[in-house]
Design a protein around this motif. Structure first.
Motif, PDB file in Angstrom:
ATOM      1  N   ILE A 215       0.836  -1.204   0.000  1.00  0.00           N
ATOM      2  CA  ILE A 215       0.000   0.000   0.000  1.00  0.00           C
ATOM      3  C   ILE A 215       0.870   1.253   0.000  1.00  0.00           C
ATOM      4  O   ILE A 215       0.600   2.223  -0.727  1.00  0.00           O
ATOM      5  CB  ILE A 215      -0.952  -0.008   1.211  1.00  0.00           C
ATOM      6  CG1 ILE A 215      -1.911  -1.207   1.142  1.00  0.00           C
ATOM      7  CG2 ILE A 215      -1.721   1.292   1.306  1.00  0.00           C
ATOM      8  CD1 ILE A 215      -2.708  -1.290  -0.140  1.00  0.00           C
ATOM      9  N   THR A 216       1.938   1.230   0.775  1.00  0.00           N
ATOM     10  CA  THR A 216       2.854   2.378   0.803  1.00  0.00           C
ATOM     11  C   THR A 216       3.500   2.587  -0.567  1.00  0.00           C
ATOM     12  O   THR A 216       3.648   3.726  -1.034  1.00  0.00           O
ATOM     13  CB  THR A 216       3.943   2.165   1.876  1.00  0.00           C
ATOM     14  OG1 THR A 216       3.323   1.981   3.146  1.00  0.00           O
ATOM     15  CG2 THR A 216       4.876   3.359   1.943  1.00  0.00           C
ATOM     16  N   GLU A 217       3.881   1.490  -1.216  1.00  0.00           N
ATOM     17  CA  GLU A 217       4.478   1.604  -2.550  1.00  0.00           C
ATOM     18  C   GLU A 217       3.480   2.171  -3.559  1.00  0.00           C
ATOM     19  O   GLU A 217       3.829   3.015  -4.396  1.00  0.00           O
ATOM     20  CB  GLU A 217       4.985   0.242  -3.027  1.00  0.00           C
ATOM     21  CG  GLU A 217       6.264  -0.209  -2.337  1.00  0.00           C
ATOM     22  CD  GLU A 217       6.896  -1.423  -3.009  1.00  0.00           C
ATOM     23  OE1 GLU A 217       6.761  -1.544  -4.253  1.00  0.00           O
ATOM     24  OE2 GLU A 217       7.509  -2.233  -2.309  1.00  0.00           O
ATOM     25  N   ASP A 219       0.936   4.132  -2.944  1.00  0.00           N
ATOM     26  CA  ASP A 219       0.788   5.564  -2.649  1.00  0.00           C
ATOM     27  C   ASP A 219       1.954   6.361  -3.232  1.00  0.00           C
ATOM     28  O   ASP A 219       1.763   7.430  -3.824  1.00  0.00           O
ATOM     29  CB  ASP A 219       0.713   5.794  -1.138  1.00  0.00           C
ATOM     30  CG  ASP A 219      -0.659   5.477  -0.558  1.00  0.00           C
ATOM     31  OD1 ASP A 219      -1.657   5.574  -1.302  1.00  0.00           O
ATOM     32  OD2 ASP A 219      -0.735   5.131   0.639  1.00  0.00           O
ATOM     33  N   ARG A 220       3.173   5.836  -3.075  1.00  0.00           N
ATOM     34  CA  ARG A 220       4.344   6.538  -3.580  1.00  0.00           C
ATOM     35  C   ARG A 220       4.302   6.628  -5.112  1.00  0.00           C
ATOM     36  O   ARG A 220       4.675   7.651  -5.689  1.00  0.00           O
ATOM     37  CB  ARG A 220       5.618   5.836  -3.120  1.00  0.00           C
ATOM     38  CG  ARG A 220       6.906   6.513  -3.578  1.00  0.00           C
ATOM     39  CD  ARG A 220       7.165   7.847  -2.899  1.00  0.00           C
ATOM     40  NE  ARG A 220       7.271   7.679  -1.469  1.00  0.00           N
ATOM     41  CZ  ARG A 220       8.378   7.326  -0.823  1.00  0.00           C
ATOM     42  NH1 ARG A 220       9.494   7.083  -1.502  1.00  0.00           N
ATOM     43  NH2 ARG A 220       8.376   7.212   0.492  1.00  0.00           N
ATOM     44  N   VAL A 222       1.699   6.729  -7.076  1.00  0.00           N
ATOM     45  CA  VAL A 222       0.726   7.743  -7.479  1.00  0.00           C
ATOM     46  C   VAL A 222       1.302   9.146  -7.259  1.00  0.00           C
ATOM     47  O   VAL A 222       1.177  10.029  -8.120  1.00  0.00           O
ATOM     48  CB  VAL A 222      -0.596   7.563  -6.707  1.00  0.00           C
ATOM     49  CG1 VAL A 222      -1.543   8.734  -6.965  1.00  0.00           C
ATOM     50  CG2 VAL A 222      -1.274   6.254  -7.107  1.00  0.00           C
ATOM     51  N   GLU A 223       1.965   9.331  -6.130  1.00  0.00           N
ATOM     52  CA  GLU A 223       2.594  10.627  -5.844  1.00  0.00           C
ATOM     53  C   GLU A 223       3.622  10.998  -6.912  1.00  0.00           C
ATOM     54  O   GLU A 223       3.786  12.173  -7.264  1.00  0.00           O
ATOM     55  CB  GLU A 223       3.318  10.581  -4.482  1.00  0.00           C
ATOM     56  CG  GLU A 223       2.407  10.533  -3.276  1.00  0.00           C
ATOM     57  CD  GLU A 223       3.195  10.268  -1.996  1.00  0.00           C
ATOM     58  OE1 GLU A 223       4.454  10.306  -2.057  1.00  0.00           O
ATOM     59  OE2 GLU A 223       2.576  10.002  -0.953  1.00  0.00           O
ATOM     60  N   TRP A 254      -7.684   0.271  -0.424  1.00  0.00           N
ATOM     61  CA  TRP A 254      -6.854   1.311  -1.035  1.00  0.00           C
ATOM     62  C   TRP A 254      -7.532   1.895  -2.270  1.00  0.00           C
ATOM     63  O   TRP A 254      -7.529   3.114  -2.473  1.00  0.00           O
ATOM     64  CB  TRP A 254      -5.494   0.727  -1.413  1.00  0.00           C
ATOM     65  CG  TRP A 254      -4.577   1.755  -2.023  1.00  0.00           C
ATOM     66  CD1 TRP A 254      -3.812   2.676  -1.357  1.00  0.00           C
ATOM     67  CD2 TRP A 254      -4.347   1.979  -3.424  1.00  0.00           C
ATOM     68  NE1 TRP A 254      -3.120   3.461  -2.255  1.00  0.00           N
ATOM     69  CE2 TRP A 254      -3.434   3.060  -3.519  1.00  0.00           C
ATOM     70  CE3 TRP A 254      -4.829   1.377  -4.592  1.00  0.00           C
ATOM     71  CZ2 TRP A 254      -2.988   3.546  -4.751  1.00  0.00           C
ATOM     72  CZ3 TRP A 254      -4.384   1.860  -5.816  1.00  0.00           C
ATOM     73  CH2 TRP A 254      -3.478   2.933  -5.887  1.00  0.00           C
ATOM     74  N   GLN A 255      -8.132   1.032  -3.079  1.00  0.00           N
ATOM     75  CA  GLN A 255      -8.827   1.523  -4.266  1.00  0.00           C
ATOM     76  C   GLN A 255      -9.994   2.438  -3.879  1.00  0.00           C
ATOM     77  O   GLN A 255     -10.201   3.492  -4.501  1.00  0.00           O
ATOM     78  CB  GLN A 255      -9.346   0.347  -5.113  1.00  0.00           C
ATOM     79  CG  GLN A 255      -8.263  -0.463  -5.799  1.00  0.00           C
ATOM     80  CD  GLN A 255      -7.740   0.215  -7.060  1.00  0.00           C
ATOM     81  OE1 GLN A 255      -7.703   1.436  -7.160  1.00  0.00           O
ATOM     82  NE2 GLN A 255      -7.313  -0.584  -8.032  1.00  0.00           N
ATOM     83  N   ARG A 257     -10.225   4.221  -1.172  1.00  0.00           N
ATOM     84  CA  ARG A 257      -9.665   5.454  -0.612  1.00  0.00           C
ATOM     85  C   ARG A 257      -9.138   6.384  -1.694  1.00  0.00           C
ATOM     86  O   ARG A 257      -9.247   7.610  -1.577  1.00  0.00           O
ATOM     87  CB  ARG A 257      -8.536   5.102   0.378  1.00  0.00           C
ATOM     88  CG  ARG A 257      -7.723   6.305   0.862  1.00  0.00           C
ATOM     89  CD  ARG A 257      -6.826   5.963   2.039  1.00  0.00           C
ATOM     90  NE  ARG A 257      -5.806   4.989   1.751  1.00  0.00           N
ATOM     91  CZ  ARG A 257      -4.631   5.263   1.173  1.00  0.00           C
ATOM     92  NH1 ARG A 257      -4.358   6.515   0.791  1.00  0.00           N
ATOM     93  NH2 ARG A 257      -3.732   4.318   0.980  1.00  0.00           N
ATOM     94  N   THR A 258      -8.558   5.815  -2.747  1.00  0.00           N
ATOM     95  CA  THR A 258      -7.918   6.635  -3.774  1.00  0.00           C
ATOM     96  C   THR A 258      -8.786   6.836  -5.016  1.00  0.00           C
ATOM     97  O   THR A 258      -8.333   7.432  -6.000  1.00  0.00           O
ATOM     98  CB  THR A 258      -6.577   6.013  -4.202  1.00  0.00           C
ATOM     99  OG1 THR A 258      -6.812   4.677  -4.697  1.00  0.00           O
ATOM    100  CG2 THR A 258      -5.612   5.948  -3.028  1.00  0.00           C
ATOM    101  N   GLN A 441     -11.644  11.215  -8.822  1.00  0.00           N
ATOM    102  CA  GLN A 441     -10.254  10.989  -9.242  1.00  0.00           C
ATOM    103  C   GLN A 441     -10.193  10.494 -10.686  1.00  0.00           C
ATOM    104  O   GLN A 441      -9.323  10.912 -11.460  1.00  0.00           O
ATOM    105  CB  GLN A 441      -9.570   9.989  -8.311  1.00  0.00           C
ATOM    106  CG  GLN A 441      -9.340  10.498  -6.901  1.00  0.00           C
ATOM    107  CD  GLN A 441     -10.517  10.221  -5.966  1.00  0.00           C
ATOM    108  OE1 GLN A 441     -11.651   9.996  -6.423  1.00  0.00           O
ATOM    109  NE2 GLN A 441     -10.249  10.219  -4.678  1.00  0.00           N
TER     110      GLN A 441
END
Length: 527
Positions: A215-217, A219-220, A222-223, A254-255, A257-258, A441
Motif C-alpha cells: 500500500i505504501t508503494e 501511494d508513492r 501515485v505521488e 486502497w482503491q 480510498r484513492t 479521481q
C-alpha cells in the motif's frame, strides 16, 4: 532499510538499458498516448537505488527515455546496470561507455544471475537477489572506487528479508513517461515447469512483503506520477494463496480510498480459476488483467513440460471463469515443443478462435540456464549455441518449419479485423462484468485531457493515416455510438502495437522469442 556507508560518500549512476524491440513492451503504441516513452519502471534497479547508503548520491537514467550522457558519467564514481537477456547487447554497451570514463561498472539482475559468462567486461558481477552480495559490493565501493584488476563476483547467499526491502526510488524516475507502474509482492514460485528459470533463480517457496508495504508503494507511485495501470510482477500472484487472500482486502480498501485511479494486473497460473474467493476479491480490487502461462492447449505437451496444474480445470472453461469476474486473460504460448506436429499451428489458431483471448505472447521455445529444460537438452546434445539463430533449441521438427509456423500464427492471430473482433467479444463478455467506478479521481481534468489527447492521436494515426482503417472504424463506431470512449482507448493502445509488431514478426524483423539473446540491433545508446 538502507545499507551502511562506511563513512564514505559516493556518487552512483544507475543506468537501465534500452529494450530491443519486443512483443511485450508496446513501443508502437507510445505515439498514441500523451508523453509515454517507456514500458515500466525497473523494479530491481530502483530498489538497489533506494537501498544504497543515505549519504550516497544516486542518479537514475532509463535509456528507454533518454541516453546517459557524458555529463552523467563524469558526475559518477561508479555505474550500476541491471536487465534481462533481451537487453544483453545494450548492457554491454553501457559498460563500454562507462569504461571510456574509467568508471567501475557493476551488473546485477536476472540475466547476469543466470548467465554470468555473458558479461566478461564488467568489473563487478552481482549474482542473485538483494542481500549479503549487495552489502559486499557497497563495502567494496566505499573502500575503493578504482577499477579492480580483474572481475570480482559477489553472490548472494543470505537474501534480505522482503519485509525489509526499501520502497523503490520512484522519485528518481520520470514516472509519468511509463506505460505501466510495477510492484512486487512476492518472489519465487512453487511449481517446476520444465522451461522456467524462476525456481532456479528465486526459489520454490514464495517470499513476501507485507500488505502495508504494498500500500505504501502504491501511494508513492501515485505521488510520483504513475497513471493508468500497475502490474504485479510476481512470478505467480497465487504462488502463496493465503498471502494473496491477505493482501486483497487491503487493495480493495486502497482503491476505495484513492478513487480507483489505477487498474491492476498480475501473473498467475490458470488454476486460479478454481479459487472463486480470490477472483471475487480481485474484481473488487479492480484487477482487470491476468497473464496466464497457458503455453499450449495440448494436454500431452502440458504433461511433458510438468505444467499439469493447467489441467486442473479445462483450459477454455478456466478462461471463461476468469473472464466472468471482469478479468481479461492474457496468454503465454510456446511453439517448438517436442510434442509439436506440422498441424500445431492450425491447432493453436483454433484455440485462439475458441478462447477469444485477444493478446497471446507467442514465442518459440528457448532453453534458459538454470532450468530442467536446459539440463535435458544439454544431455541430449540439442542446445545450439548460435546467437544469430531464432532459438537455441534443436527442435524435433525442422527449424525452418517451426519458424515459418510462428510467423504464420503471428500474422493470422493479429490480423486487424480478427484481433478487434476478439476485443469486441471481451468488451461484451468480460469488461461488462468488471467494476465501473465513477469517482472524482477518475473524472479529473487531467484524466479527461489525457483521454482527449489519446482519442485525437488514435483517430489521426489509425483512423485517418493508418492502413487498417476499415477494421478500425468498424470497431470504433460501435464504441463511439455507445459513448464507450474508455474501452476504445484501452483496446486501441494495445491492439495497434500488436498489429504492427505482428507484421514485423511475419516479415522476420522481430525475435521469435522474448527470451532470446539473438542480437538484432547495433550497440548504440538510446536516441
Amino acid at each position: 532499510m538502507r545499507a551502511e556507508s562506511g563513512n564514505a560518500s559516493r556518487r552512483i549512476l544507475c543506468v537501465f538499458p534500452r529494450y530491443t524491440k519486443s512483443f511485450g513492451t508496446f513501443q508502437h503504441s507510445y505515439p498514441l498516448m500523451d508523453g509515454v516513452a517507456a514500458f515500466m519502471p525497473p523494479q530491481g534497479l530502483l530498489v538497489i537505488a533506494a537501498y544504497l547508503p543515505e549519504d550516497w548520491s544516486v542518479r537514475f537514467v532509463d535509456e528507454n527515455i533518454r541516453a546517459a550522457t557524458a555529463a552523467d558519467f563524469e558526475w559518477a564514481d561508479a555505474v550500476f546496470v541491471s536487465g534481462m537477456h533481451i537487453q544483453r547487447q545494450q548492457m554491454n554497451d553501457i559498460c563500454r561507455r562507462a569504461h571510456d570514463f574509467d568508471l567501475p561498472v557493476a551488473i546485477g539482475g536476472p540475466s547476469v544471475s543466470a548467465c554470468p559468462d555473458h558479461y566478461p567486461n564488467f568489473d563487478y558481477l552481482h549474482i542473485g537477489e538483494l542481500g549479503d552480495a549487495t552489502d559486499q559490493l557497497i563495502a567494496r565501493l566505499a573502500h575503493d572506487v578504482s577499477r579492480p584488476h580483474r572481475q570480482v563476483v559477489f553472490t548472494t547467499e543470505d537474501r534480505l528479508d522482503m519485509t525489509l526491502f526499501p520502497i523503490p526510488a520512484y522519485e528518481l524516475a520520470e514516472c509519468s513517461k511509463y506505460l505501466l507502474g510495477s510492484v512486487q509482492y512476492s518472489s519465487g514460485c512453487p511449481y517446476q515447469c520444465e522451461f522456467c528459470d524462476i525456481p532456479g533463480l528465486y526459489g520454490r517457496n514464495p517470499r513476501l512483503k507485507t500488505p502495508e508495504q504494498i500500500i505504501t508503494e502504491l501511494d508513492r507511485m501515485v505521488e510520483c506520477g504513475i497513471r493508468g495501470s500497475v502490474y504485479f510482477v510476481d512470478d505467480n500472484f497465487i504462488g502463496n494463496r493465503k498471502a494473496a487472500l491477505d493482501l486483497l482486502p487491503h487493495l480493495v480498501e486502497w482503491q476505495k480510498r484513492t478513487g480507483f485511479q489505477l487498474q491492476l494486473a498480475c501473473e498467475a497460473t490458470l488454476n486460479i480459476a478454481k479459487r472463486p474467493e480470490i477472483l471475487s476479491l480481485m474484481r473488487e480490487a479492480y484487477f482487470c488483467t491476468i497473464f496466464c502461462g497457458i503455453e499450449t492447449p495440448d494436454p500431452t505437451a502440458l504433461k511433458a513440460m510438468h505444467k499439469d496444474h493447467n489441467m486442473m480445470v479445462p483450459i477454455l472453461e478456466g478462461v471463461q471463469t476468469i473472464s466472468s469476474y471482469g478479468i481479461e486473460v492474457v496468454s503465454g504460448i510456446i511453439l517448438g515443443l517436442d510434442t509439436d506436429t506440422p498441424e500445431t499451428g492450425e491447432f493453436l489458431m483454433q484455440f485462439i478462435e475458441q478462447s477469444q483471448i485477444p493478446l497471446l505472447t507467442i514465442n518459440l521455445l528457448q532453453a534458459l540456464p538454470k532450468t530442467p529444460l536446459w539440463d535435458r537438452l544439454e544431455r541430449e546434445g540439442r542446445l545450439v549455441h548460435d546467437d544469430n539463430r531464432e532459438s537455441n533449441v534443436d527442435f524435433l521438427l525442422p527449424h525452418d518449419q517451426v519458424v515459418a509456423m510462428w510467423k504464420s500464427c503471428m500474422a493470422r492471430a493479429y490480423e486487424p479485423e480478427a484481433l478487434l473482433k476478439r476485443y469486441e467479444y471481451q468488451i461484451e463478455h468480460a469488461y461488462a462484468t468488471r467494476l465501473h467506478p465513477v469517482t472524482p479521481q477518475r473524472a479529473s481534468k487531467a484524466n479527461i485531457k489525457r483521454g482527449l489527447i489519446m482519442l485525437r492521436n488514435i483517430i489521426w494515426q489509425v483512423g485517418i493515416r493508418g492502413d487498417y482503417k476499415l477494421a478500425f472504424w468498424k470497431f470504433a463506431l460501435k464504441r463511439l455510438v455507445r459513448g464507450d470512449i474508455e474501452n476504445l482507448l484501452l483496446v486501441m493502445v494495445v491492439a495497434h502495437h500488436l498489429i504492427i509488431y505482428a507484421r514485423e514478426a511475419s516479415r522476420g524483423q522481430a525475435n521469435a522469442s522474448n527470451y532470446s539473446i539473438r542480437l538484432r540491433e547495433a550497440s548504440v545508446p538510446a536516441e
